[in-house]
Design a protein around this motif. Structure first.
Motif, PDB file in Angstrom:
ATOM      1  N   PHE A  64     -12.419   0.182 -80.764  1.00  0.00           N
ATOM      2  CA  PHE A  64     -12.722  -0.947 -81.641  1.00  0.00           C
ATOM      3  C   PHE A  64     -13.865  -0.641 -82.596  1.00  0.00           C
ATOM      4  CE2 PHE A  64     -10.562  -2.442 -77.904  1.00  0.00           C
ATOM      5  CZ  PHE A  64      -9.614  -3.317 -78.417  1.00  0.00           C
TER       6      PHE A  64
ATOM      7  N   THR B 119      -8.768  -0.902 -86.992  1.00  0.00           N
ATOM      8  CA  THR B 119      -9.097  -0.766 -85.576  1.00  0.00           C
ATOM      9  C   THR B 119      -7.973  -1.433 -84.798  1.00  0.00           C
ATOM     10  OG1 THR B 119     -10.265  -2.865 -85.194  1.00  0.00           O
ATOM     11  CG2 THR B 119     -11.556  -1.056 -86.147  1.00  0.00           C
ATOM     12  N   GLU B 120      -8.091  -1.420 -83.494  1.00  0.00           N
ATOM     13  CA  GLU B 120      -7.098  -2.094 -82.650  1.00  0.00           C
ATOM     14  C   GLU B 120      -6.959  -3.576 -83.018  1.00  0.00           C
ATOM     15  OE1 GLU B 120      -5.011  -0.567 -80.721  1.00  0.00           O
ATOM     16  OE2 GLU B 120      -5.259  -1.058 -78.597  1.00  0.00           O
ATOM     17  N   TRP B 121      -8.049  -4.166 -83.503  1.00  0.00           N
ATOM     18  CA  TRP B 121      -7.999  -5.589 -83.874  1.00  0.00           C
ATOM     19  C   TRP B 121      -6.995  -5.849 -84.997  1.00  0.00           C
ATOM     20  CZ3 TRP B 121      -9.615  -8.021 -80.066  1.00  0.00           C
ATOM     21  CH2 TRP B 121     -10.841  -7.801 -79.444  1.00  0.00           C
TER      22      TRP B 121
ATOM     23  N   ASP C  30     -17.274  -5.048 -82.682  1.00  0.00           N
ATOM     24  CA  ASP C  30     -17.307  -3.690 -83.226  1.00  0.00           C
ATOM     25  C   ASP C  30     -18.154  -2.861 -82.264  1.00  0.00           C
ATOM     26  OD1 ASP C  30     -17.997  -1.331 -84.625  1.00  0.00           O
ATOM     27  OD2 ASP C  30     -17.878  -2.337 -86.562  1.00  0.00           O
TER      28      ASP C  30
END
Length: 367
Positions: free
Chosen positions: A15, A30-32, A58
């Motif tokens: 992340f 990111t994975e988000w 983060d």
């Protein structure tokens, strides 16, 4: 600080932006990114998953890492097992969070590492037809370089040990050429470095319940369950998939199981005749990554997960306290719908169950 039983949660350090992810998926990925854009694929499908207490954090921020550690400690997690990427010739990925944890000494929370020794592909686009980074094994000199980096972690006072030996997991041990020789080499390097040894655990994710880690020189295994793609699918989901194909033109290979129906498959029935630690699965839905090619364990609840965790704990109840280990997959694999962290739907439900089952176990076994 060691506890009994010892719950260790896998932790994905994904992340935060990296140059490679910027290049492959777009600036700031990111994975988000996949978590936030996930959509329901059938009427009662729980998507998207939205984090609660910790927000869309983060992991470059020390405050985010502290908040994770404090939350895990509060509910009885002994430590995190961070995925560690070493692709050969010194190439690493997603290394910044652990690098900063080692450099700063914070948070003051136990951890160990799992070498995620597999190639990366473009599954985050819903397919897996292109290799992004290949996992390589250049030879003993590279294994030496790898060990020398790991030694910095192994000597950290927070590093998790078993019998005073650093605990190190290998995701796909049988992929490593000449594995027994590599293990002997590492054990000799550990001795030369003044360590008490190494405690090496192979992840058994290929569902081979009879695979004996001792046969290749490891100390133990952890069996990671996941229902096979060609297994039983409840009729109502098969019908939805068929209707989507006929009326909406969706060529879906989405597989959906009821979590309640898979509970018997999520742990071993009894301990094997070799050292093995359960990995318990709170939930699973990787459609944020894989879309219509995903796999969903539908209807997971904290209460149902409590039954799985209880079964996992029962499997290690006869072990010595030092070896009463259960791994949880995972603390924060959000794009696989696979996490303990609070979300907007269940709140602290899964964490509450962890605390309750730990209390139950200690009471039953007078710990």
């Amino acid at each position: 600080m060691k506890t009994s039983p010892r719950l260790i949660a896998f932790h994905l350090p994904q992340f935060h932006p990296t140059p490679e992810n910027d290049e492959w998926w777009g600036k700031g990925f990111t994975e988000w990114t996949n978590v936030a854009k996930a959509k329901r694929l059938y009427p009662d499908h729980y998507q998207p998953h939205v984090p609660a207490d910790l927000g869309f954090y983060d992991l470059r921020l020390p405050e985010a890492r502290h908040a994770q550690a404090e939350l895990a400690r509060e509910y009885g997690i002994e430590g995190f097992c961070y995925y560690h990427y070493w692709f050969g010739d010194g190439r690493r990925m997603l290394e910044r969070p652990v690098n900063e944890i080692l450099a700063s000494g914070e948070p003051d929370f136990p951890f160990c590492l799992c070498w995620a020794n597999h190639s990366w592909n473009n599954i985050w686009q819903g397919t897996a037809d292109r290799t992004l980074i290949e996992q390589t094994y250049p030879g003993l000199e590279d294994h030496r370089l790898h060990f020398e980096w790991l030694l910095k972690a192994f000597k950290d006072r927070r590093y998790i040990t078993v019998d005073d030996k650093p605990l190190f997991l290998i995701y796909s041990p049988t992929d490593i050429p000449e594995l027994p020789n590599v293990i002997l080499f590492w054990r000799e390097l550990a001795k030369q470095a003044g360590l008490a040894g190494l405690y090496l655990v192979g992840v058994n994710y290929r569902h081979r319940q009879d695979w004996n880690p001792i046969s290749v020189g490891l100390d133990a295994s952890t069996w990671q369950p996941l229902p096979p793609k060609d297994g039983h699918i409840p009729p109502r989901y098969r019908l939805r998939r068929l209707l989507n194909r006929i009326f909406l033109g969706k060529k879906s290979s989405l597989t959906v199981y009821d979590y309640a129906d898979t509970i018997e498959q999520l742990t071993r029935k009894s301990p094997p005749n070799f050292p093995d630690y359960p990995t318990v699965l709170p939930n699973w839905d990787n459609t944020p990554r894989s879309g219509e090619n995903g796999l969903v364990l539908h209807g997971s609840t904290p209460e149902l997960f409590g039954r799985v965790l209880r079964r996992g704990l029962s499997l290690i109840s006869d072990n010595e306290p030092e070896h009463q280990i259960v791994f949880i997959k995972a603390w924060n694999e959000w794009a696989e719908g696979n996490y303990l962290e609070p979300d907007q739907f269940h709140g602290h439900g899964y964490l509450n169950v962890v605390r309750q089952e730990l209390s139950r176990f200690r009471s039953e076994y007078n710990i």
